[in-house]
Enzyme design. Structure first.
Site, PDB file in Angstrom:
ATOM      1  N   LEU A  73       0.869  -1.171   0.000  1.00  0.00           N
ATOM      2  CA  LEU A  73       0.000   0.000   0.000  1.00  0.00           C
ATOM      3  C   LEU A  73       0.904   1.219   0.000  1.00  0.00           C
ATOM      4  O   LEU A  73       1.957   1.226   0.657  1.00  0.00           O
ATOM      5  CB  LEU A  73      -0.903   0.021   1.239  1.00  0.00           C
ATOM      6  CG  LEU A  73      -2.005  -1.038   1.322  1.00  0.00           C
ATOM      7  CD1 LEU A  73      -2.756  -0.903   2.647  1.00  0.00           C
ATOM      8  CD2 LEU A  73      -2.964  -0.921   0.155  1.00  0.00           C
ATOM      9  N   ASP A  74       0.498   2.271  -0.714  1.00  0.00           N
ATOM     10  CA  ASP A  74       1.294   3.488  -0.753  1.00  0.00           C
ATOM     11  C   ASP A  74       1.442   4.077   0.645  1.00  0.00           C
ATOM     12  O   ASP A  74       0.625   3.814   1.541  1.00  0.00           O
ATOM     13  CB  ASP A  74       0.640   4.526  -1.660  1.00  0.00           C
ATOM     14  CG  ASP A  74       0.631   4.101  -3.119  1.00  0.00           C
ATOM     15  OD1 ASP A  74       1.453   3.242  -3.490  1.00  0.00           O
ATOM     16  OD2 ASP A  74      -0.199   4.635  -3.880  1.00  0.00           O
ATOM     17  N   VAL A  75       2.443   4.909   0.833  1.00  0.00           N
ATOM     18  CA  VAL A  75       2.704   5.526   2.130  1.00  0.00           C
ATOM     19  C   VAL A  75       1.491   6.288   2.635  1.00  0.00           C
ATOM     20  O   VAL A  75       1.190   6.271   3.835  1.00  0.00           O
ATOM     21  CB  VAL A  75       3.938   6.454   2.033  1.00  0.00           C
ATOM     22  CG1 VAL A  75       4.075   7.301   3.284  1.00  0.00           C
ATOM     23  CG2 VAL A  75       5.202   5.633   1.827  1.00  0.00           C
TER      24      VAL A  75
ATOM     25  N   THR B   5      -1.659   5.674   1.920  1.00  0.00           N
ATOM     26  CA  THR B   5      -2.873   4.851   1.865  1.00  0.00           C
ATOM     27  C   THR B   5      -3.045   4.072   3.163  1.00  0.00           C
ATOM     28  O   THR B   5      -2.084   3.553   3.726  1.00  0.00           O
ATOM     29  CB  THR B   5      -2.807   3.868   0.679  1.00  0.00           C
ATOM     30  OG1 THR B   5      -2.699   4.613  -0.538  1.00  0.00           O
ATOM     31  CG2 THR B   5      -4.049   3.002   0.615  1.00  0.00           C
TER      32      THR B   5
ATOM     33  N   HIS C 147       0.334   2.253  -8.178  1.00  0.00           N
ATOM     34  CA  HIS C 147      -0.632   3.363  -8.082  1.00  0.00           C
ATOM     35  C   HIS C 147      -1.903   3.075  -8.880  1.00  0.00           C
ATOM     36  O   HIS C 147      -2.505   3.996  -9.461  1.00  0.00           O
ATOM     37  CB  HIS C 147       0.007   4.649  -8.597  1.00  0.00           C
ATOM     38  CG  HIS C 147       1.057   5.228  -7.695  1.00  0.00           C
ATOM     39  ND1 HIS C 147       1.101   5.001  -6.338  1.00  0.00           N
ATOM     40  CD2 HIS C 147       2.116   6.035  -7.968  1.00  0.00           C
ATOM     41  CE1 HIS C 147       2.129   5.650  -5.812  1.00  0.00           C
ATOM     42  NE2 HIS C 147       2.768   6.269  -6.770  1.00  0.00           N
TER      43      HIS C 147
END
Length: 253
Positions: free
Chosen positions: A108-110, A112, A190
């Site tokens: 998961l993105d930072v 998110t 993404h």
């Protein structure tokens, strides 16, 4: 039923049993501290069978069950070990001596939040993140302006980013002018943000709610975690066999 690594590479076994990470295994082997059946291990790729006796510094190692955590990942933590810009998300796990052997199932993105599976079961991880599995992942998303006309239909067909990256069909359930549920199945870089971008908006908040049939536990606040139950672990194993590759038609935007 507890699941344990029974055979495989030495580094896979030591990580799966909760004794050492891959990097630590390399160091231990280099320092001649690991033996297999009384003989010093020369490579981390040495194949271990259930009948082999593995020792570190003369201590016989015993198989331990794999570890499976569900976490509500908070913002500001990275799913990439070694990212010097942000703390690694496993640093939030304070009560497990084997924490250094754990890793994330996908990323998961930072910025998110939401459901993140953390384990030391490499075989299951590889199966769950393999693109051919097409395991659906549901997110709650907020964006800065309403999506473009016919956004749901366009996402359902499949989109292509301006850089040429194509995305398989996504399901969008509009909640308001500025929020929706979106379900994707690839796990590309993404992916949700770029799909929303292709629909002429920009993500302002993103939270993963489920992976296949496994949902984020309702009682977990951001940064909290707990061990999966046996039934929840069974769901993850079942996901290996349920979903199959779907060939899709792509629309360019």
């Amino acid at each position: 039923m507890p699941r344990t690594a029974k055979s495989g590479r030495l580094d896979f076994i030591l990580r799966g049993w909760g004794y050492a990470s891959k990097k630590e295994t390399e160091r231990l082997v280099k320092e001649k501290r690991v033996t297999v059946n009384g003989i010093s291990a020369e490579k981390t790729s040495f194949y271990i069978s259930p009948a082999d006796i593995v020792e570190i510094d003369g201590e016989i190692l015993t198989p331990r069950p794999f570890i499976y955590y569900a976490m509500n990942k908070p913002k500001g933590f990275s799913c990439v070990n070694g990212d010097i810009r942000y703390p690694y998300v496993t640093s939030l796990i304070k009560d497990d001596a084997a924490v250094n052997t754990l890793f994330c199932v996908g990323r998961l993105d930072v910025d998110t939040e939401g459901l993140l599976i953390i384990t030391n079961d490499g075989g299951l991880t590889n199966a769950l993140i393999h693109p051919v599995k097409e395991i659906p992942k549901k997110y709650y998303v907020e964006y800065d302006k309403p999506l473009c006309e016919n956004a749901q239909e366009k996402a359902k067909i499949g989109l292509c980013h301006t850089d040429g990256t194509s995305y398989k069909p996504a399901e969008i359930e509009i909640l308001s002018e500025y929020s929706a549920y979106i379900t994707v199945s690839e796990g590309k870089y993404h992916e949700v943000k770029r799909i929303i971008g292709a629909l002429q908006s920009k993500v302002t908040y993103l939270k993963r709610l489920s992976i296949g049939n496994l949902s984020l536990p309702a009682d977990l606040e951001p940064g909290e975690y707990r061990l999966l139950t046996d039934d929840e672990t069974d769901i993850l194993y079942d996901l290996q066999y349920i979903y199959k590759l779907v060939v899709s038609k792509i629309v360019f935007i």
